[in-house]
Design a protein around this motif. Structure first.
Motif, short mmCIF file in Angstrom:
data_model
loop_
_atom_site.label_atom_id
_atom_site.label_comp_id
_atom_site.label_asym_id
_atom_site.label_seq_id
_atom_site.Cartn_x
_atom_site.Cartn_y
_atom_site.Cartn_z
N LYS A 157 -0.63 -7.99 6.45
CA LYS A 157 -2.03 -7.75 6.10
C LYS A 157 -2.98 -8.74 6.75
CE LYS A 157 -1.33 -4.36 3.09
NZ LYS A 157 0.12 -4.22 3.29
N GLY A 186 -2.27 -1.70 9.76
CA GLY A 186 -2.46 -2.01 8.34
C GLY A 186 -3.17 -3.32 8.08
N HIS A 188 -5.70 -6.17 7.19
CA HIS A 188 -6.92 -6.29 6.39
C HIS A 188 -7.76 -7.49 6.83
CE1 HIS A 188 -6.03 -3.51 2.82
NE2 HIS A 188 -5.07 -3.30 3.72
N CYS A 209 -7.55 -0.21 13.66
CA CYS A 209 -7.31 -1.00 12.45
C CYS A 209 -8.37 -0.66 11.41
CB CYS A 209 -7.31 -2.49 12.77
SG CYS A 209 -6.08 -2.99 14.00
N HIS A 211 -8.47 -0.54 8.23
CA HIS A 211 -8.49 -1.20 6.93
C HIS A 211 -9.06 -2.63 6.99
CE1 HIS A 211 -6.13 2.16 5.48
NE2 HIS A 211 -5.22 1.93 6.41
N GLU A 213 -11.02 -5.77 6.57
CA GLU A 213 -12.08 -6.23 5.68
C GLU A 213 -12.78 -7.47 6.22
OE1 GLU A 213 -10.46 -6.85 1.80
OE2 GLU A 213 -9.22 -5.05 1.90
N GLN A 236 -18.47 -1.27 9.69
CA GLN A 236 -17.07 -0.98 9.42
C GLN A 236 -16.35 -2.10 8.67
OE1 GLN A 236 -15.03 0.75 12.79
NE2 GLN A 236 -13.03 0.00 12.12
#
Length: 305
Positions: A157, A186, A188, A209, A211, A213, A236
């Motif tokens: 992650k 995957g 983050h 990518c 996901h 954050e 995004q």
């Protein structure tokens, strides 16, 4: 009447364990566990070794045998190791030792480790299927090895792939960014401090990518956040740090290489004391170690027993 000092040995075991767990592995092995039998018994509990910090060596190592000390800390965990940080001395052999005995590992953090080969990376990550965080500071890893990490660690992650920022002209490279985009959908959290990524590499990451954050591209001076690319990043990704954003909270030295101060005779090497800020209490030295693991480990275990 003089105030009586607290008797630390009489603290409840869980309180003592919580206090000792805040120390680095070197400090526990070479100092804390030698205080008394109670502390030694607590320090032998595998739960104490779920997190191992072998970057903060301090002044507690009398043997300077960091490899053997790390191996002993890994063994103390009895397979429960969840997070480990290792400094400049990590090699293929030591990384293999860690991965062979740490199938539950979630976080791997390496600092200034230039003695790990592609084969060493690829063999190690195959044994770390639960890895969620890989944080590399001034540590080489090829695009091929990044691909293997992505395929063998599907739960990954968080990736940090950080180097020293450079304003040298005409040097750009999207190899790492493209390998991340192609193999780590995957993710983050991604930090590429001081990377040579361009707008093409950033575009690929944004495309592949979904996901993400947080994205940290501080000192990535080849990326221009103007126009649609910058707008897309803001829309995004929740937390975006741009090339010229403040580095005040970055834990290592943030001096920038430029074409006037760059040493042309050693374009990919660093000084003996690498990347450590003035506030650090220890230093990281370049270079590897030719160590006989069996002999040194046995000698170290005898020394601290």
């Amino acid at each position: 009447m003089a105030e009586q000092s607290p008797n630390w040995v009489e603290l409840p075991p869980d309180v003592t364990a919580a206090i000792l767990s805040r120390l680095g592995a070197a400090e526990v092995l070479e100092s804390a566990q030698k205080v008394c039998t109670t502390w030694r018994r607590i320090c032998q509990d595998p739960a104490m070794w779920r997190t191992v910090d072998m970057c903060n060596l301090g002044h507690f190592s009398t043997s300077n045998n960091y490899e053997a000390m790390t191996m002993h800390a890994v063994d103390r965990s009895s397979g429960q190791l969840a997070a480990i940080s290792v400094g400049f001395f990590c090699t293929d052999a030591l990384l293999a030792y860690i991965s062979d005995r740490s199938s539950q590992l979630r976080l791997l953090r390496l600092v200034c480790c230039d003695d790990i080969s592609d084969i060493g990376w690829m063999e190690a990550v195959k044994k770390l299927p639960l890895l969620e965080e890989l944080h590399l500071y001034y540590t080489s890893i090829s695009k091929e090895a990044i691909g293997v990490v992505g395929r063998c660690c599907p739960l990954l992650k968080s990736l940090k792939l950080n180097n020293q920022g450079s304003r040298r002209p005409y040097i750009d490279c999207d190899d790492e960014a493209l390998a991340i985009a192609e193999n780590m959908p995957g993710l983050h959290h991604l930090q590429l401090f001081g990377n040579k990524i361009t707008k093409d590499g950033l575009q690929a990451i944004l495309d592949n990518c979904p996901h993400l954050e947080s994205l940290d591209l501080r000192q990535c001076f080849n990326v221009n956040f103007g126009g649609n690319l910058g707008k897309r990043c803001s829309q995004q990704i929740k937390n975006v740090r741009r090339p010229y954003d403040s580095t005040e909270d970055y834990e290592f030295d943030t001096d920038i290489l430029d074409y006037e101060s760059f040493d042309e005779d050693h374009p990919t090497s660093f000084s003996d004391i690498d990347f450590m800020s003035e506030d650090d209490e220890h230093y990281v030295f370049s270079g590897g170690s030719n160590v006989s693991y069996d002999e040194d480990y046995a000698e170290y275990c005898l020394m601290i027993s």
